[in-house]
Each structure stands twice: as structure tokens, then as C-alpha cells.
Motif scaffolding. Sequence first.
Motif, PDB file in Angstrom:
ATOM      1  N   MET A 162       0.979  -1.256  -0.213  1.00 47.65           N
ATOM      2  CA  MET A 162      -0.287   0.058   0.590  1.00 47.65           C
ATOM      3  C   MET A 162       1.085   1.238  -0.027  1.00 47.65           C
ATOM      4  SD  MET A 162      -3.524  -0.331   2.316  1.00 47.65           S
ATOM      5  CE  MET A 162      -2.296  -1.114   4.178  1.00 47.65           C
ATOM      6  N   ASN A 163       2.043   0.675   0.492  1.00 46.85           N
ATOM      7  CA  ASN A 163       3.215   2.348   0.495  1.00 46.85           C
ATOM      8  C   ASN A 163       3.388   2.484  -1.080  1.00 46.85           C
ATOM      9  OD1 ASN A 163       2.703   2.350   2.775  1.00 46.85           O
ATOM     10  ND2 ASN A 163       4.475   1.176   3.738  1.00 46.85           N
ATOM     11  N   LYS A 164       3.300   1.256  -1.951  1.00 46.66           N
ATOM     12  CA  LYS A 164       4.419   1.743  -3.138  1.00 46.66           C
ATOM     13  C   LYS A 164       3.641   0.292  -4.127  1.00 46.66           C
ATOM     14  CE  LYS A 164       8.279   3.282  -5.708  1.00 46.66           C
ATOM     15  NZ  LYS A 164       9.892   3.037  -5.531  1.00 46.66           N
ATOM     16  N   LEU A 165       3.327   1.187  -5.483  1.00 43.29           N
ATOM     17  CA  LEU A 165       2.958   0.168  -6.282  1.00 43.29           C
ATOM     18  C   LEU A 165       3.766  -1.360  -6.732  1.00 43.29           C
ATOM     19  CD1 LEU A 165       0.690   1.842  -9.157  1.00 43.29           C
ATOM     20  CD2 LEU A 165       0.392  -0.344  -8.046  1.00 43.29           C
ATOM     21  N   PRO A 166       4.059  -2.261  -6.561  1.00 40.79           N
ATOM     22  CA  PRO A 166       5.126  -3.224  -6.991  1.00 40.79           C
ATOM     23  C   PRO A 166       5.778  -2.826  -8.458  1.00 40.79           C
ATOM     24  CG  PRO A 166       3.268  -4.336  -6.074  1.00 40.79           C
ATOM     25  CD  PRO A 166       2.835  -3.169  -5.736  1.00 40.79           C
ATOM     26  N   LYS A 167       6.858  -3.139  -8.517  1.00 36.73           N
ATOM     27  CA  LYS A 167       7.115  -2.846  -9.786  1.00 36.73           C
ATOM     28  C   LYS A 167       6.916  -3.528 -10.788  1.00 36.73           C
ATOM     29  CE  LYS A 167      12.065  -1.094  -8.896  1.00 36.73           C
ATOM     30  NZ  LYS A 167      13.493  -1.216  -9.195  1.00 36.73           N
ATOM     31  N   TRP A 168       6.056  -4.996 -10.401  1.00 35.37           N
ATOM     32  CA  TRP A 168       5.659  -6.097 -11.614  1.00 35.37           C
ATOM     33  C   TRP A 168       4.524  -5.460 -11.770  1.00 35.37           C
ATOM     34  CZ3 TRP A 168       1.155  -8.748 -10.202  1.00 35.37           C
ATOM     35  CH2 TRP A 168       0.657  -8.419  -9.000  1.00 35.37           C
ATOM     36  N   VAL A 169       3.834  -4.627 -10.985  1.00 39.85           N
ATOM     37  CA  VAL A 169       1.962  -4.547 -11.930  1.00 39.85           C
ATOM     38  C   VAL A 169       1.990  -2.798 -11.564  1.00 39.85           C
ATOM     39  CG1 VAL A 169       1.489  -3.320  -9.394  1.00 39.85           C
ATOM     40  CG2 VAL A 169       0.036  -4.475 -10.884  1.00 39.85           C
ATOM     41  N   LYS A 170       3.382  -2.540 -11.596  1.00 40.84           N
ATOM     42  CA  LYS A 170       3.278  -0.309 -12.292  1.00 40.84           C
ATOM     43  C   LYS A 170       2.638  -0.943 -13.935  1.00 40.84           C
ATOM     44  CE  LYS A 170       5.323   3.632 -11.184  1.00 40.84           C
ATOM     45  NZ  LYS A 170       7.255   4.260 -10.909  1.00 40.84           N
ATOM     46  N   ASP A 171       3.303  -0.420 -14.554  1.00 42.23           N
ATOM     47  CA  ASP A 171       3.006  -0.440 -15.516  1.00 42.23           C
ATOM     48  C   ASP A 171       1.721  -0.938 -16.216  1.00 42.23           C
ATOM     49  OD1 ASP A 171       5.635   0.558 -16.382  1.00 42.23           O
ATOM     50  OD2 ASP A 171       6.320  -1.028 -17.560  1.00 42.23           O
ATOM     51  N   GLN A 172       1.150  -2.054 -15.349  1.00 43.06           N
ATOM     52  CA  GLN A 172       0.012  -2.658 -16.173  1.00 43.06           C
ATOM     53  C   GLN A 172      -1.130  -1.448 -15.165  1.00 43.06           C
ATOM     54  OE1 GLN A 172      -0.198  -6.459 -14.703  1.00 43.06           O
ATOM     55  NE2 GLN A 172      -1.760  -6.793 -15.739  1.00 43.06           N
ATOM     56  N   ILE A 173      -1.562  -0.798 -14.167  1.00 41.68           N
ATOM     57  CA  ILE A 173      -1.853  -0.264 -13.672  1.00 41.68           C
ATOM     58  C   ILE A 173      -2.070   1.270 -13.440  1.00 41.68           C
ATOM     59  CG2 ILE A 173      -2.551   1.654 -11.723  1.00 41.68           C
ATOM     60  CD1 ILE A 173      -3.295  -1.660 -11.425  1.00 41.68           C
ATOM     61  N   THR A 174      -0.640   1.706 -14.842  1.00 40.75           N
ATOM     62  CA  THR A 174      -0.422   3.703 -15.462  1.00 40.75           C
ATOM     63  C   THR A 174      -0.772   3.142 -16.367  1.00 40.75           C
ATOM     64  OG1 THR A 174       1.519   2.929 -15.326  1.00 40.75           O
ATOM     65  CG2 THR A 174       1.622   3.349 -13.099  1.00 40.75           C
TER      66      THR A 174
END
Length: 508
Positions: free
Chosen positions: A259-271
Motif C-alpha cells: 500500500m506504500n508503493k506499487l510493486p514494479k511488476w504491476v506498475k505498468d499495468q496500472i499506469t
Amino acid sequence: MEKEIMELLRLERIREPLSPSKRVKDFQVTIQRTKNGEEIELAGFLLARKPPYAPNDAAYYLLSPLTPSELASLSKDDFRSYLVIRMTEMTEVRGNVRPGSHVRVKGVMDAYPWGNLRTVHTLLIEGREYPEYWKDYQEFALSRREVINLFERTVYMPDEMRMALIYSLYGVPYVLGMEQSRNWGEGFDFTVYKYRENLGLLALWKALKYLYDSLPWEVRVTKKTMLEIEDPFLGIDFRVRNPNGTDMKYYTPLKKISMNKLPKWVKDQITNKKAIGLLPENKEPNPTDLLARISETPFVLTPWEEKPYFEKNREFQQLMPNLLVTVFLQREQHMAMNTKDLEPFRKEFLKWIEYGRQEYPDMFNPLSSSPKGLFHINLRYLLDVRVFGAATRFSGKVTKKTIGDIRQIKEAILNDWAVVVKDHPEILMELRKDYERYVPRDVRAQRALQVFYDLSSTSITGDVDKEEFLNELLQQGFNQKDALELIERFISSGYVYEPFPGKLRLIR
């Protein structure tokens, strides 16, 4: 007598769940009713593993009526149903057919030389999209009222926040002809920030995690891309990939630290909006934060609001397949929107801008004019169009009520962020410096340029008719002489240019 009547009414309201056992039963009944030599057409999930005692005269696989995750969740004693698929070089293969795929099979029924299995001499096997599976059960779809009631009985939070959560589940249709769409997918970011020491965020996370855990593996964003399934009766195991190739997958943090920071493995999918993010953010809200700026609904959970919580609801979990039927049916009916559908919403968006400027004159202009601001009009309009699209999927059509509900959501978000910015004057000061770089010092020119910016940001192409701009200035109280002079001044000063006669475009 009254008690019995109330009980009957309660039972009448209960929607029949779309259970795995029902789908297995329907599949098995279809197989049993089809005689050897008769044609059959069935849909299911392909298990690319040879069944026991398969002959060597062709390729033999299994077809299951259940999704991979449902098949994996069955207990040892649960009933299973399979159809053996016999494929030869004469079998026509269409589309994407791989282990775990949802496929349609057409062929001639026959016996199988082991147990009570049946086989089909396959004439055609065709890969189908994962949503097609749920659309086959449209009689189990929930009404809008049923969806709202289901969430009201399970997740307790402010009404605007709950409606935004419901909208997010439906994903976002594509807007045809909208040149400013940024190539985003169908994803939606439902984001909630904590404010000060707000313990309500933890409760919200638990509620979102409960929703996430109720969803099948196929519609979750997870690192696990393959399932291993064992069948105790057949004595074989399968490895299948996720058949869902759409953006209709959901993510929420599974650990507090996420909850503090989006994990790298999912960040691109979200953004990139390739997934639907249900995102409680365990950090202080900042209107320049990237995730806040690209979130469709960036809420702030303030201490004086009722703390969110949820109740474990058996009906909620049982009706999750029904909800997926509803979501995918609405998705099919509203895969895309035409720009003409946006005109009523565009007018309401322009009214909301005026509301923001009137209610928060010192805050709204820097937040909406600076490219770093949370309410940067061009970007916020694109995001609000996406909220409108998701809401249209939910409601099934464009209505005034839908537009009004979105307005309430937007005002709730704006009011919460006004409190945040008030407590952090240093952020506002930084945004104001940035804002002053984009506007003239003359107050009347500032107001006129804001009008143009609003029109340009909500235009499909970014172009504004010179006549439309002039008329809007007149409606805002400018006289015609001053309005015409300001237009020419903006062109000569390099704020706007005229790419075609009668058309104006902002120089960004």
C-alpha cells in the motif's frame, strides 16, 4: 402470518447463484442427451492432456465446463464432467487454441473406450475470448439495483466512494475518434489516500481484499500465470495458462507494504490502464503525485468521515459469478462510445470547472492549469470521460442521473482535496508558480484564456471554433469588442494559433 409473508418476500429477492455445480450438471445433461452419431456443439475450457486409455489413431484432449480456477478448487468428492475431444488433420482449427483456452467444439458424438466418458469426433474447434464464457449465462445477470444492494449489504463506505468502486469493476469503453486517449486500455484506477493518522485505510484495504479474494483467479492480476490441476478420478494432472487476455483483471495490494508503493511488476499495468486497480494508498495525499493525477477517482479518506468496513457476506461470494456475467455482458454492449455521446457530459464538466473556481478560487486555478496539478483540465477531462464510460456500462445507457451521480463523485473528491491543499500551502505555492508561467498577468486576459483552455481541453481534437470561443466569452460577460481584441492578442502573443481558418488551437 406477517412473519411468513416477510420470509416469502425475502426469498423472492434472493437471486439464484451461478454455481460451478450447475454448470457441470448442464454440461453433463447435454452430453447424455446426445446419442452416438448425432452432431453436438459445446463450449468449454481445453485441457491439453491425453485422457486415460486414449487410442493412438488421433490426438485426444479433454473439454471441461469449468474455468481452470473452478476446476482446481473442487474437492476430491465433487462431481466432474469432461468431454473427450478427438482431433485429426481434418479438424478445422480457428482462433487462439491453447491449454486453458475457452473453445467452441463442433462434431459428432461417439462412445469412448473407458469409463463413462464420451468422445466427439471434432470437425471444428474455435478459440473464444474468456468473456464469452460468462456471456453464455446471461439469464443469471444482476440488475443495477441488485448490484447496488449487494455492495450496500457488504461494503460500508461513503455513497460516492461506493458508487465509484462499482463503476470501476465494469472497466472503461473505448471512445471512438478521441485523439487524446493516450492509448490507455480498459482499466480504471479506484484510488483512496489516507489523511493524517487515518486508521480507516486499513479497514478499506481489508474490504477491497475481501472483494479481490472473492474473484476467480482468471480475473485477478497476479504473478501466478499458470495453474496446476490434479484430477483424482482420472489420475492425471493439467497445467493451464490464464485464458483471460483482456484488460478486465483486478488488482489490490495483498500485503500492507504494497500500500506504500506499487510493486514494479504491476506498475505498468496500472499506469497504462491495462488492469483495474483497487488501490488504498498508505501515504499522505499529494496533488502532484503521479498516481493521483492519472487516477479516475482519487479519493481522500478524511478522519471525520465514517470509517469503511465490510461484513463477510455469503451471498456476496455466491453471487460473484453472477456479477461477472453482468460485467461482461455490459462490456459487450458498450465496448466503445461515440464522441457524440459525450456532449451532455462535456457540458456538465464545464459546469464543474466553474463550480471549482467559485468554491475554491485560490486553489482551483493552480490545480487545474498547471500540468503538475491534480485537476489539470485536459488530463482530468480524459479521466472523467473514462468514469462516464464505466458508469454508462453500469447503467446500460447515457442518462442524466448517471451524469449527476458522477458530478457528486467529483465534488466529493474536490472537497476532500481542498482540505489537503489548505493544510499544505507549500504545495499550492509551487503549483501557483507553475501556473503563472502559463497565464498572462492581466486578470481579464487570464479569465478569457481559462475559457479557451476549458473549451480546448474538452474538445475531441483540441481545436476550438473561433465563433464558439467568441460566444462563450460573450456569455461570460465580455463585450464583443474586448473579446475580439483578446482573441487577436492571444494569437499574436503565441498563446493560441490558427491552424485552419476559423479554428484555434492552444500552444502548450
